[in-house]
Design an enzyme around this catalytic site. Structure first.
Site, PDB file in Angstrom:
ATOM      1  N   CYS A 142      -6.787   7.438   1.120  1.00  0.00           N
ATOM      2  CA  CYS A 142      -5.757   7.090   0.693  1.00  0.00           C
ATOM      3  C   CYS A 142      -5.318   7.869  -0.322  1.00  0.00           C
ATOM      4  O   CYS A 142      -4.146   8.038  -0.428  1.00  0.00           O
ATOM      5  CB  CYS A 142      -5.107   5.887   0.841  1.00  0.00           C
ATOM      6  SG  CYS A 142      -5.965   4.789   0.151  1.00  0.00           S
ATOM      7  N   GLU A 181      -1.758  -1.866   2.416  1.00  0.00           N
ATOM      8  CA  GLU A 181      -1.958  -0.931   1.588  1.00  0.00           C
ATOM      9  C   GLU A 181      -2.156   0.538   2.606  1.00  0.00           C
ATOM     10  O   GLU A 181      -2.803   0.352   3.123  1.00  0.00           O
ATOM     11  CB  GLU A 181      -3.198  -1.028   1.679  1.00  0.00           C
ATOM     12  CG  GLU A 181      -3.840  -2.063   0.303  1.00  0.00           C
ATOM     13  CD  GLU A 181      -2.919  -1.588  -1.338  1.00  0.00           C
ATOM     14  OE1 GLU A 181      -2.985  -0.786  -1.777  1.00  0.00           O
ATOM     15  OE2 GLU A 181      -2.766  -2.561  -2.248  1.00  0.00           O
TER      16      GLU A 181
HETATM   17  P1  NDP Z   1      -5.018   2.936  11.853  1.00  0.00           P
HETATM   18  O1  NDP Z   1      -3.505   2.278  10.866  1.00  0.00           O
HETATM   19  O2  NDP Z   1      -4.608   2.805  12.697  1.00  0.00           O
HETATM   20  O3  NDP Z   1      -6.068   1.361  12.110  1.00  0.00           O
HETATM   21  C1  NDP Z   1      -6.372   0.382  10.366  1.00  0.00           C
HETATM   22  C2  NDP Z   1      -6.908  -1.208  11.156  1.00  0.00           C
HETATM   23  O4  NDP Z   1      -5.495  -1.780  11.845  1.00  0.00           O
HETATM   24  C3  NDP Z   1      -7.947  -0.803  11.630  1.00  0.00           C
HETATM   25  O5  NDP Z   1      -8.662  -1.817  12.020  1.00  0.00           O
HETATM   26  C4  NDP Z   1      -7.546  -0.789  13.030  1.00  0.00           C
HETATM   27  O6  NDP Z   1      -8.128  -0.564  14.290  1.00  0.00           O
HETATM   28  C5  NDP Z   1      -6.278  -1.715  13.382  1.00  0.00           C
HETATM   29  N1  NDP Z   1      -5.238  -1.577  13.789  1.00  0.00           N
HETATM   30  C6  NDP Z   1      -4.346  -1.119  15.257  1.00  0.00           C
HETATM   31  N2  NDP Z   1      -3.862  -1.372  15.840  1.00  0.00           N
HETATM   32  C7  NDP Z   1      -3.309  -2.638  15.494  1.00  0.00           C
HETATM   33  C8  NDP Z   1      -2.785  -3.236  15.619  1.00  0.00           C
HETATM   34  N3  NDP Z   1      -1.793  -3.224  16.500  1.00  0.00           N
HETATM   35  N4  NDP Z   1      -2.593  -3.935  14.958  1.00  0.00           N
HETATM   36  C9  NDP Z   1      -3.270  -5.108  14.287  1.00  0.00           C
HETATM   37  N5  NDP Z   1      -4.481  -4.334  13.909  1.00  0.00           N
HETATM   38  C10 NDP Z   1      -4.488  -2.804  14.625  1.00  0.00           C
HETATM   39  O7  NDP Z   1      -5.535   3.157  10.491  1.00  0.00           O
HETATM   40  P2  NDP Z   1      -6.517   4.260  10.533  1.00  0.00           P
HETATM   41  O8  NDP Z   1      -7.715   3.363  10.251  1.00  0.00           O
HETATM   42  O9  NDP Z   1      -6.923   5.495  10.983  1.00  0.00           O
HETATM   43  O10 NDP Z   1      -7.046   4.367   9.027  1.00  0.00           O
HETATM   44  C11 NDP Z   1      -6.663   5.552   8.358  1.00  0.00           C
HETATM   45  C12 NDP Z   1      -5.466   5.274   7.276  1.00  0.00           C
HETATM   46  O11 NDP Z   1      -5.592   3.979   7.012  1.00  0.00           O
HETATM   47  C13 NDP Z   1      -4.924   5.807   6.438  1.00  0.00           C
HETATM   48  O12 NDP Z   1      -3.000   6.696   7.186  1.00  0.00           O
HETATM   49  C14 NDP Z   1      -4.859   6.299   4.743  1.00  0.00           C
HETATM   50  O13 NDP Z   1      -3.839   6.336   4.420  1.00  0.00           O
HETATM   51  C15 NDP Z   1      -4.616   4.567   4.890  1.00  0.00           C
HETATM   52  N6  NDP Z   1      -5.299   3.981   4.412  1.00  0.00           N
HETATM   53  C16 NDP Z   1      -4.645   3.086   2.959  1.00  0.00           C
HETATM   54  C17 NDP Z   1      -5.811   2.908   2.196  1.00  0.00           C
HETATM   55  C18 NDP Z   1      -4.946   2.142   0.988  1.00  0.00           C
HETATM   56  O14 NDP Z   1      -5.103   1.160  -0.050  1.00  0.00           O
HETATM   57  N7  NDP Z   1      -3.263   2.347   0.912  1.00  0.00           N
HETATM   58  C19 NDP Z   1      -6.948   2.784   1.725  1.00  0.00           C
HETATM   59  C20 NDP Z   1      -7.405   3.407   2.932  1.00  0.00           C
HETATM   60  C21 NDP Z   1      -7.191   4.401   3.935  1.00  0.00           C
HETATM   61  P3  NDP Z   1      -8.687  -0.395  15.569  1.00  0.00           P
HETATM   62  O15 NDP Z   1      -9.499   1.186  14.771  1.00  0.00           O
HETATM   63  O16 NDP Z   1     -10.357  -0.396  15.510  1.00  0.00           O
HETATM   64  O17 NDP Z   1      -8.668  -0.023  16.630  1.00  0.00           O
END
Ligand code: NDP
Length: 453
Positions: free
Chosen positions: A262, A228
């Protein structure tokens, strides 16, 4: 190592928690694997009852969880209460699915074929900071209901409600190892989950960039992946719409959760002949969108999640940006940014194309139905959106043509526990919630039984 958790409304630390490591992932997968052997065989009615008890236990702690989420994620307390209510409702909905997780019988020559929906085993769930507990529950509830054991990695910025959920689940009787939470960095802990051969599936919500990396890394072990991802959804307002209603709803459609959603309708496409009137109606609605302390009364919008994120949002509004009008935000500590309306916006500019994930909306005029559809679809994303018109036929024609997983007509609604949610194009792969969600947490198995001629 510890992780300092910051309260975005004050910029100050609110908790210090142990930081998980990749070795913790290995241990959690081992524990989950052992727990799975028993959990998969729990009688369906008993598994359903345990999930219902978990829903009740969440509701019993609703106020504390809502305050925690309001402080850690910066959500207005009234919204946070609604979100925790949705978390309980999600576990309740999928508890109802346990005994309806049906297979088929298929007539074939010489016997009968039947299908079973088998659990995958250990699944890894990686969630973002914007709606910490709801998004976790959209994955956990169907995963557990389908008989899997889950390891949840919440975002580092907002791990506190997930840690509470693990405790509540244990107290509600969910066996040890069935639901584990590991709070640690994505690039280490998240990455280990994605690459671990003992993890059968990754369900991820987050940015399109990280989602693409997860899909690549998951390929090494042919993991199932649902994603997502981001959005740049359009709020399409035709000149024949109830403009008062469309303008009154528009701030909530993009500024709820400070635009960190999102589904945010961060592009308002308005039919050219109605632009002036629409803006006239929108301005007071934006100014009435109160920004302040998430725990305060009558607050519609809190702070952004971090200083770094606020700076990124601000980069979309340089000094020469076409700001039509904006609301107000508190001064001082905390990561504040005012609701901001840009107009006119060049459809090719970053503000009109990129996911800002903040309280900034671009108003773009369109000419006719075909132009509205073309402009709505002029995006790499396709997650959500709204259509405002009094012409029912046109509303449905446009809804069928917009490339988006979820659309609402004369409304802002996007997410319901009982309806599928997910994106077209680079907004993701797969659907969460709704009647089919448990399928994404199971394998379809065919068994042929020879009955003899
Ligand atoms: P990120 O993609 O930066 O992070 C999301 C999660 O992935 C966090 O737990 C993060 O960990 C983890 N992560 C980061 N790098 C890695 C990796 N290399 N391997 C595995 N996991 C990893 O997104 P944000 O937290 O900044 O959230 C915002 C984004 O989420 C926006 O772009 C938004 O559109 C999207 N979003 C989409 C939704 C949907 O349903 N389509 C709903 C809500 C949000 P950590 O941050 O702890 O390092």
């Amino acid at each position: 190592m510890t992780l300092t958790v910051v309260e975005p409304a004050t910029g100050r630390a609110m908790a210090e928690i142990p930081e998980a490591t990749p070795e913790d992932v290995d241990r959690a997968v081992e524990r989950a694997g052992s727990a799975f052997r028993a959990w998969r065989d729990v009688a369906p009615s008993d598994r359903a009852r345990l999930l219902l008890r978990l829903a009740d236990a969440i509701e019993a702690e609703l106020e504390d969880l809502a305050v925690l989420e309001a402080r850690n994620a910066g959500h207005p307390i009234a919204s946070a209460r609604g979100e925790i209510g949705m978390v309980a409702a999600t576990f309740r909905y999928f508890a109802g699915g346990v005994e309806r997780h049906l297979g088929d019988t298929i007539p074939v020559a010489g016997g009968v074929a039947m299908t079973f929906r088998e659990p995958l085993g250990v699944v890894g769930l990686i969630t973002p900071w914007n709606f910490p507990l709801p998004i976790a529950s959209w994955k956990l509830a169907p995963a557990l209901a389908a008989g899997n054991c889950a390891i949840l990695k919440p975002a580092e910025l907002t791990p506190l409600s997930a840690i509470e959920l693990e405790r509540i689940a244990l107290e509600a009787g969910i066996p040890e190892g069935v639901l584990q939470v590991l709070a640690g960095p994505g690039p280490t802990v998240g990455q280990r989950l994605v690459e671990h051969p003992g993890v059968a599936k990754i369900a991820f919500t987050g940015s399109t960039r990280v989602g693409a990396g997860i899909q690549r890394a998951a390929a090494g072990t042919i993991k199932r992946v649902t994603l997502e991802l981001g959005g740049k959804s359009a709020n399409v307002v035709f000149a024949d719409a109830d403009l008062e209603a469309a303008a009154a709803a528009a701030p909530g459609a993009v500024f709820d959760n400070a635009g960190q959603d999102c589904c945010a309708r961060s592009r308002i496409l308005v039919q050219r002949s109605a632009v002036d009137r629409f803006l006239e109606l929108l301005e007071p609605a934006v100014q009435a969108f109160t920004v302040g302390d998430p725990l305060g009364a009558d607050v519609a919008m809190g702070p952004l999640i971090s200083a770094a994120h606020r700076d990124r949002v601000a980069s979309f509004v340089p000094d020469d940006a076409p700001v039509a009008f904006r609301g107000t935000a508190p001064e001082g500590d905390g990561f504040w940014f005012p609701p901001t309306v840009l107009c006119p916006v060049d459809p090719a500019s970053p503000a009109a194309r990129e996911e800002i994930f903040g309280p900034v909306v671009a108003v773009v005029p369109f000419d006719d139905e075909a132009d509205a559809i073309a402009k709505a679809n002029d995006s790499i994303y396709g997650l959500s959106g709204s259509i405002w018109t009094r012409d029912g036929g046109k509303a449905l024609r446009v809804a069928r043509r917009i490339e988006s997983g979820v659309l609402s007509i004369n409304s802002n609604s996007s997410v319901r526990v009982s309806t599928p949610f997910g994106g077209f194009k680079q907004s993701g792969i797969g659907r969460e919630l709704g009647p089919h969600a448990m399928e994404a947490y199971s394998e379809l198995k065919t068994v042929y039984y020879a009955t003899g001629a």
